[in-house]
Write a protein that holds these residues in place. Structure first.
Motif, PDB file in Angstrom:
ATOM      1  N   VAL A 174      45.709  15.219   0.714  1.00  0.00           N
ATOM      2  CA  VAL A 174      44.431  14.530   1.975  1.00  0.00           C
ATOM      3  C   VAL A 174      44.308  15.135   3.001  1.00  0.00           C
ATOM      4  CG1 VAL A 174      45.861  12.425   1.022  1.00  0.00           C
ATOM      5  CG2 VAL A 174      46.424  13.026   2.409  1.00  0.00           C
ATOM      6  N   SER A 175      43.477  14.564   3.417  1.00  0.00           N
ATOM      7  CA  SER A 175      43.359  15.538   4.856  1.00  0.00           C
ATOM      8  C   SER A 175      41.440  14.349   5.365  1.00  0.00           C
ATOM      9  CB  SER A 175      41.960  17.266   4.645  1.00  0.00           C
ATOM     10  OG  SER A 175      40.927  17.341   6.191  1.00  0.00           O
ATOM     11  N   PRO A 176      41.532  14.852   6.509  1.00  0.00           N
ATOM     12  CA  PRO A 176      40.946  13.610   7.270  1.00  0.00           C
ATOM     13  C   PRO A 176      39.398  13.874   6.640  1.00  0.00           C
ATOM     14  CG  PRO A 176      42.159  14.365   9.203  1.00  0.00           C
ATOM     15  CD  PRO A 176      42.675  15.072   7.308  1.00  0.00           C
ATOM     16  N   ILE A 177      39.619  15.261   6.395  1.00  0.00           N
ATOM     17  CA  ILE A 177      37.997  15.754   6.943  1.00  0.00           C
ATOM     18  C   ILE A 177      37.442  14.824   5.454  1.00  0.00           C
ATOM     19  CG2 ILE A 177      38.027  17.669   5.210  1.00  0.00           C
ATOM     20  CD1 ILE A 177      35.528  17.162   7.691  1.00  0.00           C
ATOM     21  N   TYR A 178      37.818  14.902   4.692  1.00  0.00           N
ATOM     22  CA  TYR A 178      37.672  14.466   3.659  1.00  0.00           C
ATOM     23  C   TYR A 178      36.402  12.978   4.287  1.00  0.00           C
ATOM     24  CZ  TYR A 178      40.270  17.260   0.378  1.00  0.00           C
ATOM     25  OH  TYR A 178      40.770  18.431   0.430  1.00  0.00           O
ATOM     26  N   ALA A 212      32.463  12.539  -8.606  1.00  0.00           N
ATOM     27  CA  ALA A 212      32.965  13.859  -8.658  1.00  0.00           C
ATOM     28  C   ALA A 212      34.061  13.463  -7.673  1.00  0.00           C
ATOM     29  CB  ALA A 212      32.224  14.828  -7.990  1.00  0.00           C
ATOM     30  N   ALA A 213      33.853  12.466  -6.985  1.00  0.00           N
ATOM     31  CA  ALA A 213      34.497  12.485  -5.765  1.00  0.00           C
ATOM     32  C   ALA A 213      34.897  10.861  -5.586  1.00  0.00           C
ATOM     33  CB  ALA A 213      33.627  11.673  -4.338  1.00  0.00           C
ATOM     34  N   LEU A 214      34.929  10.093  -7.136  1.00  0.00           N
ATOM     35  CA  LEU A 214      35.623   8.851  -7.706  1.00  0.00           C
ATOM     36  C   LEU A 214      36.622   9.260  -8.811  1.00  0.00           C
ATOM     37  CD1 LEU A 214      33.728   6.232  -6.165  1.00  0.00           C
ATOM     38  CD2 LEU A 214      35.556   7.391  -5.131  1.00  0.00           C
ATOM     39  N   LEU A 215      35.897   9.830  -9.559  1.00  0.00           N
ATOM     40  CA  LEU A 215      36.115   9.900 -11.450  1.00  0.00           C
ATOM     41  C   LEU A 215      37.424  10.521 -11.699  1.00  0.00           C
ATOM     42  CD1 LEU A 215      36.129   8.317 -13.745  1.00  0.00           C
ATOM     43  CD2 LEU A 215      34.356  10.521 -14.479  1.00  0.00           C
ATOM     44  N   PRO A 216      37.437  11.709 -11.030  1.00  0.00           N
ATOM     45  CA  PRO A 216      38.695  12.448 -11.460  1.00  0.00           C
ATOM     46  C   PRO A 216      39.915  12.396 -10.291  1.00  0.00           C
ATOM     47  CG  PRO A 216      37.157  14.140 -11.641  1.00  0.00           C
ATOM     48  CD  PRO A 216      36.659  12.455 -10.732  1.00  0.00           C
ATOM     49  N   PRO A 220      48.907   9.511  -1.733  1.00  0.00           N
ATOM     50  CA  PRO A 220      48.232  10.576  -0.773  1.00  0.00           C
ATOM     51  C   PRO A 220      47.228  10.374  -1.856  1.00  0.00           C
ATOM     52  CG  PRO A 220      50.676  11.975  -1.351  1.00  0.00           C
ATOM     53  CD  PRO A 220      50.746  10.179  -1.904  1.00  0.00           C
ATOM     54  N   SER A 221      47.364  10.655  -3.370  1.00  0.00           N
ATOM     55  CA  SER A 221      46.451  10.475  -4.441  1.00  0.00           C
ATOM     56  C   SER A 221      45.261   8.936  -4.362  1.00  0.00           C
ATOM     57  CB  SER A 221      46.326  10.294  -6.034  1.00  0.00           C
ATOM     58  OG  SER A 221      47.080   9.068  -6.442  1.00  0.00           O
ATOM     59  N   THR A 222      46.322   7.716  -3.489  1.00  0.00           N
ATOM     60  CA  THR A 222      46.019   6.876  -3.831  1.00  0.00           C
ATOM     61  C   THR A 222      44.605   6.641  -2.253  1.00  0.00           C
ATOM     62  OG1 THR A 222      47.537   5.831  -4.873  1.00  0.00           O
ATOM     63  CG2 THR A 222      46.229   4.832  -3.510  1.00  0.00           C
ATOM     64  N   VAL A 223      45.420   7.172  -1.132  1.00  0.00           N
ATOM     65  CA  VAL A 223      44.687   7.712   0.024  1.00  0.00           C
ATOM     66  C   VAL A 223      43.433   8.498  -0.320  1.00  0.00           C
ATOM     67  CG1 VAL A 223      44.416   8.514   2.099  1.00  0.00           C
ATOM     68  CG2 VAL A 223      46.818   7.449   1.404  1.00  0.00           C
ATOM     69  N   LEU A 224      43.760   9.404  -1.414  1.00  0.00           N
ATOM     70  CA  LEU A 224      42.754   9.844  -1.213  1.00  0.00           C
ATOM     71  C   LEU A 224      41.114   9.157  -1.712  1.00  0.00           C
ATOM     72  CD1 LEU A 224      40.565  12.996  -0.799  1.00  0.00           C
ATOM     73  CD2 LEU A 224      42.017  13.038  -3.118  1.00  0.00           C
ATOM     74  N   ILE A 264      35.463   4.606   0.960  1.00  0.00           N
ATOM     75  CA  ILE A 264      35.329   3.828   2.206  1.00  0.00           C
ATOM     76  C   ILE A 264      34.208   5.037   3.011  1.00  0.00           C
ATOM     77  CG2 ILE A 264      36.108   3.493   4.594  1.00  0.00           C
ATOM     78  CD1 ILE A 264      36.353   1.100   2.496  1.00  0.00           C
ATOM     79  N   GLY A 265      34.532   6.127   2.691  1.00  0.00           N
ATOM     80  CA  GLY A 265      32.891   6.846   3.052  1.00  0.00           C
ATOM     81  C   GLY A 265      31.793   6.785   2.743  1.00  0.00           C
ATOM     82  N   MET A 266      32.244   6.761   1.502  1.00  0.00           N
ATOM     83  CA  MET A 266      30.404   6.222   1.149  1.00  0.00           C
ATOM     84  C   MET A 266      30.284   5.065   1.444  1.00  0.00           C
ATOM     85  SD  MET A 266      31.071   8.473  -2.874  1.00  0.00           S
ATOM     86  CE  MET A 266      32.734   8.251  -3.208  1.00  0.00           C
ATOM     87  N   MET A 267      30.997   3.878   1.475  1.00  0.00           N
ATOM     88  CA  MET A 267      30.154   2.708   2.088  1.00  0.00           C
ATOM     89  C   MET A 267      29.275   2.726   3.383  1.00  0.00           C
ATOM     90  SD  MET A 267      33.260   0.547  -0.009  1.00  0.00           S
ATOM     91  CE  MET A 267      32.295  -1.539   0.967  1.00  0.00           C
ATOM     92  N   ALA A 268      29.959   3.493   3.363  1.00  0.00           N
ATOM     93  CA  ALA A 268      30.108   3.216   5.273  1.00  0.00           C
ATOM     94  C   ALA A 268      28.062   5.114   5.137  1.00  0.00           C
ATOM     95  CB  ALA A 268      31.203   4.373   5.916  1.00  0.00           C
ATOM     96  N   GLY A 269      28.351   5.810   4.368  1.00  0.00           N
ATOM     97  CA  GLY A 269      27.268   6.330   4.658  1.00  0.00           C
ATOM     98  C   GLY A 269      26.498   5.638   3.900  1.00  0.00           C
TER      99      GLY A 269
END
Length: 325
Positions: free
Chosen positions: A204-208, A238-242, A260-264, A270-275
């Motif tokens: 996990v990283s804030p950049i994701y 790619a961002a959600l399925l794997p 960590p995997s759940t947070v990712l 959330i990021g894609m909803m915002a975008g």
């Protein structure tokens, strides 16, 4: 070129008549109803609908507006009109809303397709095979619900927007549960190796979350502009399925990596909803009526505040978990 068929009562026709000036049209009067056939360039369609819709009282069943796409139109006049137009093409709101309807409810096809994609992704993760994982992304119908959420929230249809998010949550839950059950069952038969493809999706990283914002923005921009949904769909998958499949693996045999995997996964969602919401605002997608615009702004404001709060929580978790994984 678009063909617009308008049926109007005499009272509404009189309001419409001045709006047809300078536009190629044919008028037929039959049984007390005026039928008007109008041809406009694709780029002028939304602006034309914007002009004529307030002039028609849609409470009467005689009144209707239908938009068609002819295979071809032979007319030098219309060809010159289309060549002269310089207005950027904008997809009408009604058409955008219509494309979101399939993503507001579950159906067996979506569940089966997503489940198959999840199993394929799981196989690719355990085999450490990127090609198989990419193949799973091509099958997954995960893009639609995010697109449906953004468009409906921008129009002020909050209930339909939340239905789309419910569909997304259900599809991801299917992948998660199926991955966990399959991993548990296989691990009883033969020891499963934890590959680098699996481990990379527990980091996990804030950049994701910022990358997910860009991904959601680009995906809605592509769909709203009529571009192919294949590339955007693969990017979303790619961002959600794997990562969701890795959540199932973590639940079955890698408990320290479950959080960590759940947070990712949540960061990506959330990021894609915002975008996606940012894209609708950038494209000025919204309702036509003033009172609907007020309601839409209220819904978007509340949604943005909720997304900001959730994003802040996930960013904090990311910073805490980063040294631990």
């Amino acid at each position: 070129m678009k063909k617009i068929l308008i049926n109007a009562r005499k009272e509404d026709y009189e309001n419409l008549l001045p709006l047809f000036e300078g536009v190629y049209h044919v008028i037929v009067h039959a049984d007390g109803v005026y039928q008007v056939k109008v041809f406009v360039p694709d780029s002028d369609l939304d602006a034309f609908i914007e002009r004529i819709k307030p002039a028609i009282d849609m409470r009467y069943r005689e009144n209707l507006i239908e938009v068609l796409s002819p295979d071809f139109v032979i007319s030098p006049y219309l060809k010159r009109a289309e060549e002269k137009t310089k207005t950027p093409e904008k997809t009408p709101i009604e058409e955008l809303l219509d494309t979101t309807k399939p993503y507001q409810k579950f159906d067996a096809g979506k569940v089966v397709l997503t489940s198959i994609a999840g199993i394929i992704a799981l196989t690719g993760l355990f085999l450490n095979n990127v090609a198989i994982i990419i193949g799973a992304m091509l099958l997954s119908p995960i893009l639609g619900p995010i697109y449906g959420f953004a468009i409906n929230m921008a129009i002020g249809k909050a209930r339909d927007g939340m239905r789309s998010i419910g569909v997304l949550a259900g599809l991801l839950a299917c992948v998660f549960a199926l991955s966990a059950l399959t991993t548990f069952a296989l691990n009883l038969v033969t020891p499963l190796a934890i590959t680098s493809e699996i481990l990379s999706r527990t980091e996990v990283s804030p950049i994701y979350i910022f990358m997910a914002v860009l991904l959601g923005f680009a995906s809605v921009l592509a769909l709203a502009r009529g571009m192919s949904d294949l590339i955007a769909g693969v990017a979303i998958a790619a961002a959600l399925l794997p990562p969701t499949a890795v959540m199932g693996i973590a639940l079955a045999m890698m408990h320290p990596y479950l959080l960590p995997s759940t947070v990712l996964v949540l960061e990506n969602v959330i990021g894609m909803m915002a975008g996606a919401l940012i894209a609708t605002l950038t494209l000025r997608i919204g309702p036509r009526e003033y009172y609907e615009q007020v309601a839409a702004r209220r819904f978007i404001t509340r949604t943005v505040l909720l997304i900001v709060v959730l994003a802040a929580i996930l960013l904090a978790l990311s910073m805490v978990l980063t040294p631990l994984v």
